[in-house]
Design a protein around this motif. Sequence first.
Motif: not given
Length: 437
Positions: A88-90, A93, A95, A140, A185-187
């Motif tokens: 998922t794009r957040r 940032v 993805s 981030s 992104s974190r993921d």
Amino acid sequence: MSDTLRLLLALLELGPRLKGLLGDKWPPYAEELQELAGRAGEGEDPGKLRQSLDLLLVRLLAEPPAVELIERLMEDMAAPVAIKETVTRRGGVSSVVPDIVQPHTDQAGVVTIPVFYGTDRARGDDAPATYFGGARGTLSFGVAEVSVPTRGRDLGELTGPSWWRLEFSPNPSKHMILKSVGPLSRDAFVVSLKDSLAAADLHDVLIFVHGYNVTFEDAARRAGQLAVDLKFAGRTLLYSWASAADTKKYTVDESTIDWSRDHFEAFLQLALCEVGAGKVHVIAHSMGNRAVINTLEWVKSWQLPAGAAKLGQIIFAAPDIDRDRFVQLVAKFKGCAARLTLYASSRDVALLASKFVHGYPRAGDAGEALTVVDGVDTIDASLVDTSLVGLRHSYFGEKRSILNDMFNLIAQQLAPDQRFDLQAAGDAVRKYWSYRP
């Protein structure tokens, strides 16, 4: 024609349209594309070229005006060359998870180290050196590329252009360079680090936490240098808190490192629980020790999942924290890691200045103020700190003896009495270690 070359040519063809979309942000991308084209023309290994190209795509996908065009290009390719997994794009940032990011060495002996970073710095501009500034932001993640020359560079040397040598721009064969910064992104960060770690010779991670008055650029360069000089075979991580990078803002940095503690805790728990690491080692320098030590205060209460990594070697290098407070906290977290090591020096001018400001000794002081506490191996590094200029505060990363000792500590897991350069000092009550003269 290889997929990598086809993608590079396609990006070059899109140059005019990307320039129209990105405006003033386009020139750095154009220069990087020209560099990649030159490398391709010289017959560079496609795998190495592809890694650089993937990181460029990641950065372009973080530019909202260019996202649709780049995604359409990737869909039109015969294979999804830069995509490994989409999450998922957040918040704009990227993805997109790049192909496995690994260290590599070119024919000139220049090693490129991927530094997986977490930072709570505010975003700067698009140049790698100023991609993050000194203001506070949100936590981030991403991957920074640092090139480290291995020929003609002394162990521990953090090389850069020198005006007195008539060097006005960085040269990869001579200088350590922050080549790129790719936000994720974190993921996507977790997936990228997990896959990179799985492909590494050693499934451990090393987290570097910098000190006061340090930019993101210099923190990343130091992390890359440590990875090379310590011959670390796992993956190198950087936690870069929002230091103002200004000698006049010591108290600002003091306030910020306390504010940053929760963010570091989240980053450390991510490394322990989510990336498939075997051990997590930490090197903290100067004021950065405060975030680490204040986090370790709670580590024994953490409910980590089954299979989580273990804390390996925790190194407190020249810690700028109240000595008495350090002793209090060690009583709470001793035994939390395989080994806790403190490097101190009586010749550290920066810590002497901090002692003057605060009125009490720092944990990184030596001499009469040397901190010796149960559960921590104290190393008095005063004898090897022979700098003639500067604050003698970065000896942990610059001195061959200390780098060799940290190598034996992290790579060989050796206790102090097994490390050749060290000799026992003190007495049965206050036993510590010093370097052989």
